[in-house]
Each structure stands twice: as C-alpha cells, then as structure tokens.
Design an enzyme around this catalytic site. Structure first.
Site, PDB file in Angstrom:
ATOM      1  N   ASP A 180       0.851  -1.194   0.000  1.00 53.46           N
ATOM      2  CA  ASP A 180       0.000   0.000   0.000  1.00 53.46           C
ATOM      3  C   ASP A 180       0.891   1.249   0.000  1.00 53.46           C
ATOM      4  OD1 ASP A 180       1.074  -0.148   2.517  1.00 53.46           O
ATOM      5  OD2 ASP A 180      -0.836  -0.378   3.567  1.00 53.46           O
ATOM      6  N   ASP A 181       0.288   2.428   0.172  1.00 54.43           N
ATOM      7  CA  ASP A 181       1.067   3.662   0.111  1.00 54.43           C
ATOM      8  C   ASP A 181       1.657   4.021   1.464  1.00 54.43           C
ATOM      9  OD1 ASP A 181       0.728   4.047  -2.586  1.00 54.43           O
ATOM     10  OD2 ASP A 181      -1.250   4.931  -2.298  1.00 54.43           O
TER      11      ASP A 181
END
Ligand code: 6R9
Length: 670
Positions: free
Chosen positions: A540-541
């Site tokens: 994910d970020d």
C-alpha cells in the site's frame, strides 16, 4: 537439529544457505528442534482453547475466562468485525509485570539498567523500586482525577519513568497513548485532539546524541494548538532532566507540576484496578495509506498474553541468567511490547538506552553490551546498516562474549546486513530472530524460534503459535505451495488490535474490506518450498524510513499546507542505510519560481507538521504530475522516474498527458 554443531553449521550454510541453531542454544531452548516447533504449532491451531489456556495460566488472573477462549467475526459480510479473547476474565497487566515479581521475592532483581545519552550517566531500577515508582505516579494521577477508561498522553524520552508511567496507567485502568519524542508539536496536537486526555506526562528536555530536544516546549506548543481547536489539557506532569532555562519551555501555573513536587511525595502504595480482559489498555497512533494516523487500540488480556508468550519463546528469555536489550523507543510498538511489557511480565532484567547508537561513536552499542553483559540484543535493520557502514573496528574492539541471541525488527533485513550482523556482531554464534509483525498485531507473527528454526538470511521464516497466514493473489484467491502475493492472516490471535479508537468503520475498511474474512496486513510476501515466508515490503502507500512507518498521504498533506505548493506526490526510493527515503514531486502555484530557499522551506514544513524523521530527501519540481484520465496520480510512473528507470515505465497508455513524463525527467536533479 540438536546435533548440529558449529562445524556442521558452516558446512550446511554453504550448501543451502541455512543456518542451524548451535547446540548450546538448542539445549536451553523452550522449544527444541523443528519437530518440537511443528508439534506445538499444530496444537495451537487445532486446539486453541487448550494451547492458550496453558499459556495464559502462567500469568495471574483475578477472574478466569469462560469458554470458548476466543469469539470472533472477521468477515464483514456476516456483520461487524469483532474479536474477543478471555471473555469474562479480569486481570491487570501492571500487576503481572510489576507486583507479581515483587511478591515472588524478586524485589531486589534489576528491572532496568538505564544508560543515558552520555557515557557515565546511568541508573539502576529494581523491581521493588519500579513498584514504588508506579504506585507514586498512580497516586498523583488519581489526585488529579484520572480514573478507569480515561486517556493519558505520554511524550517522553526513554527514561525508566516512561515504561513506569505506562504501567501506571495500566494499573489504574487508564488508557495510555505514548507519542514518540521525535514527533512535532502539530503531530502531538493531532494525537491529543484524537484521544482528548486531561493529563500529559513529559520530560523537560533531553539530549539525543549531540542535540538537545526541548520536549516540554513542544508540549507547550501542542497544548496551545489543541486548545485553539477545542480541547484543553488541565494537567501536565514534567520530569526534570535538562533545566528549562537551558532547553526552553515554561511552567504554566495551575497546570504544570514537576515530578519532584507532585510524585516524589506520594505514598508508594496503590491498589490495582482489576480490569475486564477486553478493557482498552492503550492507543498507539500509526500511519496508514490514507488520512490521518489512526489510534490502534489494544486490550488488556489478549495483549498481555501475546507479549509474554512471544518474548518468552522468541528470545528464550531465562530471567535468572539473561540481560536483555531492545533498542526501541517506547514511542513505537516495539518499545511497548518488547521493552515495557514482555520482559517485565517475565521478570527479566533489561537495559534501556536513551541515546543513539552512534554517540559518542559507532561503538556505543557494543560498549553497552560489554558493560552490562547483555545476552539478547534486539534492534532494527537501519541501525545495523548504519553501524556496518562505519566499519568492523567499532565492533571488534569490544568482546561481546556475553551475546547469545540477536533480533531484528521493523523492515525486511537485506541478506548482506544479516550476514554482517551474524558474522561480525554475533561472531557466528548467535542466531538472528528476524521478527515480522506490526503495531496492529501487537506481538511477533512470523519469526524463527532460537532452538528450533534453521535460519535463512533475510527471511522471517515461520508463523508463531496460533498464527495462520495465507498468501493471496490480487483477486483474493489463496495460493498454495511456493508462491508470491499478499500476506493475510486467517484467524485472530490474542494480541490483535480490536479497533481504531473512535472509528470502528475505519478499522473494518482498512483491514477487512479488501479480502473478506481475512486480516489484510498491507505487506507482500513470498513463500518458498520450505514454507518459509519472505516479507517483500508494503503493497500500500505506506513508506518505511529507518523502520518508521509514514503514510505518503501525510507527507503530501504537509507539503500542500505550504502556501505555494498546489500539489505533491511522494514516493519511496531505495536508500542504503534508511531502507527507503522520501522523494517528493511538488507542483508550485502559477507565478512561484523554484529555488533552493523554497526547497528548504518545504522540507522545514514537513519537519514542522510531522517531525524531522519524515523530511523528504529530494524535492523534484513538477510542473505537472502523471495522472490517469480520471485524475489519479500514477505513482508507479513517479517511482520509476525517481529511480532513474524511465526506460522501464511499463504500460503508460492510461496517462492523460504522456508529455509530462519527459518534462519530469528533464527536471530531475534541478
Ligand atoms: C513492529 C513494527 C509494521 C511494518 C510491517 C512491515 C515492516 C516490520 C519486519 C517488517 C519485514 C520484518 N516490518 N518487521 N518487514 N521483516 N522483520 O515494525 O511495527 O511500525 O507498525 O511497522 O513494518 O512492512 O507491515 P510497525
């Protein structure tokens, strides 16, 4: 495995790159050999009630739990996600971590050898002294009205009073929220506004390496910000270290008191509150891929069992002979579980160190190891790489003969750093426990056990007891055998987070919506033909800079808070020491010109909004950002540009304006 002597260790290693536990480690281990691990692991999954009862019964409970030991729903399609362990039971983790040891006659045993930032500054705290410290802080907190269920924020350096203050909150049923001392006033204010404490505990100021840190001044500013946004903190308790006249900050009459006037004079006896197993124990804020940091909430009973069991089995802690040292700060989950709670629950003796590994020089850790005869040493890959870079001489000038076990946590450890840690630091004698886990998991999830698991450099190896991992493809299909994909967990374990404080929907959304019925870890992983798990990093970020979790969204929102920044996109680039470093693409308002002064201002803005550790290394001026036609920033493209790999952009057919890429390449380094 138990017959694997040193000779075989080396031969075997060259054959298949496995490192077998030395006999001396196996003989004393709680779990011996891979078959010993497998038997216990199978039992932990097939009969969780009996496995976890047996573990939990080694601790003290005021009231026993009912059956089944765990009730849960992880599938949002079947209703709200909920997890409870040890229902009906009552306990107190502070009693188990502190009083229990004193009652067992271990009052004179050292709980903490505290080593200050500067050499020669040290203190020793026994379990009996810890108990009286905890009781006195508790009586102060009660005197200002703190009761069960109230929040207390701690913003301190790593002094014995920090774990003591955590255990104090637990003793009276209050919920602690420790904020790492490297966060800025604004970040501290955000966390205070979320948990709305009436009391903040802090330190006047301290040195980190050669730098003074004005903790109290930062608290003053944070409280002003939070007051402006509607929450007033009425009491601040401050431990005096550096004088405020040197470091900054002031005492506000009626609100602020010093430790000396408020705590030292309190009676050193205070009853514990027996708490339901599912009562909240603490909140710890952590970064996710979107929005503001979330308050990960852990509860009393399950967290206590998870912390105790993993510390015991993963580090094979033998309280009588071991001196244990985890270098983490209590502001992170590692400091919660493997400084404050795990070792104390076992009655272990530990070292805590307020300074940094490179002060006054890169030999400091090994000088501390020799000074206290440390046997178990647990740190992060970023520290290992930083020390490796300074050369072997800083290590080999110390004996390190006391060491028998090493640990690693926080990010994937690259095999090169692993080998240096193993060969040079550990002298080829000390197995490395590469422990994969998260703030959310509360305790170790995938990890070797010292006397059982053959090691592979850079690999977290096998699941801990009760942990059932699976690897999914992007569509959510479970993969079998050797494979690579997304790491999820199929059933709850005792120290699993229970909710995001004040936002159960966000909890469900973040961890249980992508793949129904599974806990989504946010990490990718590979499983090899031995069934070993290799963590490949976040999918994910979320960035991991020096083992610190930072959301791209947080850094971007800090950048755009600067008046001339209209848009920002942040990606990670590989960094030799920090693992990852932050690379920011910044679009300025029309009419604003890029300059070095502006670059410095933007970096200063991030330091101010989040903290120095989140500062971007690179600001890349970006007249435009690569976006899809629907306006989504294509970070994949930005990552390639940042890494100078624009020849490997892959499919760019969805780019709204392909000319942006060339423009950005030309501006690199400008
Ligand atoms: C304990 C802690 C969690 C994230 C996690 C993962 C990374 C932690 C790791 C590791 C590979 C290991 N991570 N330990 N990756 N090998 N041994 O660090 O908690 O700060 O919440 O970070 O850190 O990406 O998802 P937290």
């Amino acid at each position: 495995m138990s017959d694997a002597g040193d000779q075989k260790t080396k031969e075997q290693a060259s054959i298949d790159d496995k490192f077998f536990p030395p006999d001396a480690i196996v003989e004393r281990a709680y779990v011996q050999g891979l078959s010993g691990y497998k038997d216990l692991y199978e039992r932990s999954l097939s009969d969780p009630d009996s496995f976890w009862s047996e573990q939990a019964e080694t601790l003290t409970w005021h009231k026993k739990w009912s059956s089944p030991i765990c009730k849960y729903n992880l599938n949002i399609e079947n209703g709200p996600v909920n997890i409870s362990w040890f229902d009906g039971a009552e306990t107190n983790i502070s009693w188990n971590a502190v009083d229990r040891n004193v009652e067992a006659g271990l009052g004179d045993r050292v709980a903490f050898y505290w080593e200050g930032n500067d050499e020669g500054v040290e203190r020793t705290v026994t379990y009996a002294q810890l108990k009286s410290m905890v009781c006195r802080i508790a009586n102060y907190l009660k005197s200002v009205g703190v009761k069960r269920g109230d929040d207390v924020t701690l913003y301190m350096s790593l002094v014995p009073e920090l774990p003591a203050a955590m255990a104090t909150c637990a003793r009276i049923g209050a919920i602690h929220s420790v904020v790492f001392g490297g966060f800025s006033a604004e970040a501290l204010a955000d966390r205070i506004l979320d948990s709305t404490p009436n009391v903040v505990i802090t330190v006047s100021g301290t040195m980190r390496g050669p730098k003074p840190i004005p903790l109290k001044a930062i608290v003053d500013e944070a409280l002003q910000i939070s007051e402006g946004k509607g929450h007033t903190v009425h009491h601040v308790l401050m431990l005096e270290q550096l004088p405020l006249s040197d470091v900054g900050g002031s005492m506000k009459a009626g609100r602020d008191v010093t430790w000396r006037e408020a705590v030292d004079s309190q009676p050193d006896d205070c009853p514990v509150e027996w708490m339901p197993a599912e009562a909240p124990l603490f909140k710890l804020y952590t970064s996710g891929s979107t929005g503001k940091p979330k308050g990960v909430l852990h509860t009393a009973g399950g967290y206590m069992v998870g912390a105790m069991v993993t510390t015991k089995f993963v580090f094979d802690v033998q309280p009588v002979s071991d001196v244990y040292w985890c270098t983490a700060d209590c502001g992170w989950i590692t400091g919660h579980t493997y400084v404050t709670y795990g070792p104390l629950l076992l009655g272990a003796t530990q070292v805590i160190f307020e300074g940094v590994p490179t002060w006054p020089d890169a030999g400091r850790c090994w000088s501390i190891v020799d000074k206290y005869k440390v046997t178990i040493f647990y740190t992060a890959p970023t520290a290992i790489r930083a020390l490796h870079a300074r050369g072997d001489a800083f290590v080999t000038r110390y004996s390190r003969a006391s060491l028998r076990l090493l640990g690693s946590v926080g990010e994937p450890i690259n095999p090169e750093a692993w080998r240096w840690y193993y060969e040079v630091v550990g002298g080829g004698r000390c197995p490395i426990m590469d422990t994969w886990w998260q703030t959310e998991t509360g305790s170790h999830m995938i990890t070797p056990l010292p006397g059982a698991t053959p090691l592979k450099p850079g690999c977290a190896t096998l699941p801990f007891f009760g942990v059932e991992p699976a690897v999914l493809d992007e569509k959510g299909n479970e993969l079998q055998g050797p494979c690579e994909g997304i790491l999820v967990i199929k059933r709850p374990w005792p120290s699993m987070m229970r909710t995001v404080a004040g936002d159960h929907k966000r909890f469900e959304q973040t961890y249980f919506s992508a793949f129904k019925g599974y806990y989504f870890t946010g990490d990718g992983c590979r499983r090899d033909s031995d069934g070993y798990y290799w963590i490949t990093g976040r999918v994910d970020d979320v960035l991991n800079v020096s083992g610190h979790r930072i959301g791209t969204a947080e850094v971007e929102s800090a950048l755009v808070s600067h008046p001339v920044c209209v848009e920002a996109a942040v990606v990670a680039v590989e960094h030799a020491i920090k693992g990852q470093s932050i690379y920011a693409f910044v679009t300025l308002m029309t009419g604003s010109e890029p300059s070095d002064a502006l670059r410095k201002e933007l970096i200063a803005t991030v330091r101010k909004v989040i903290g120095p550790f989140a500062a971007p290394d690179v600001i890349h001026w970006a007249p435009g950002l690569p976006k899809t036609r629907s306006g989504k920033i294509m970070r994949r493209v930005l990552r390639k540009i940042a890494a100078c790999e624009e020849d490997q952009l892959g499919d760019t057919s969805t780019l709204a304006d392909p000319s942006v890429v060339q423009q950005l390449v030309e501006l690199r380094g400008k």
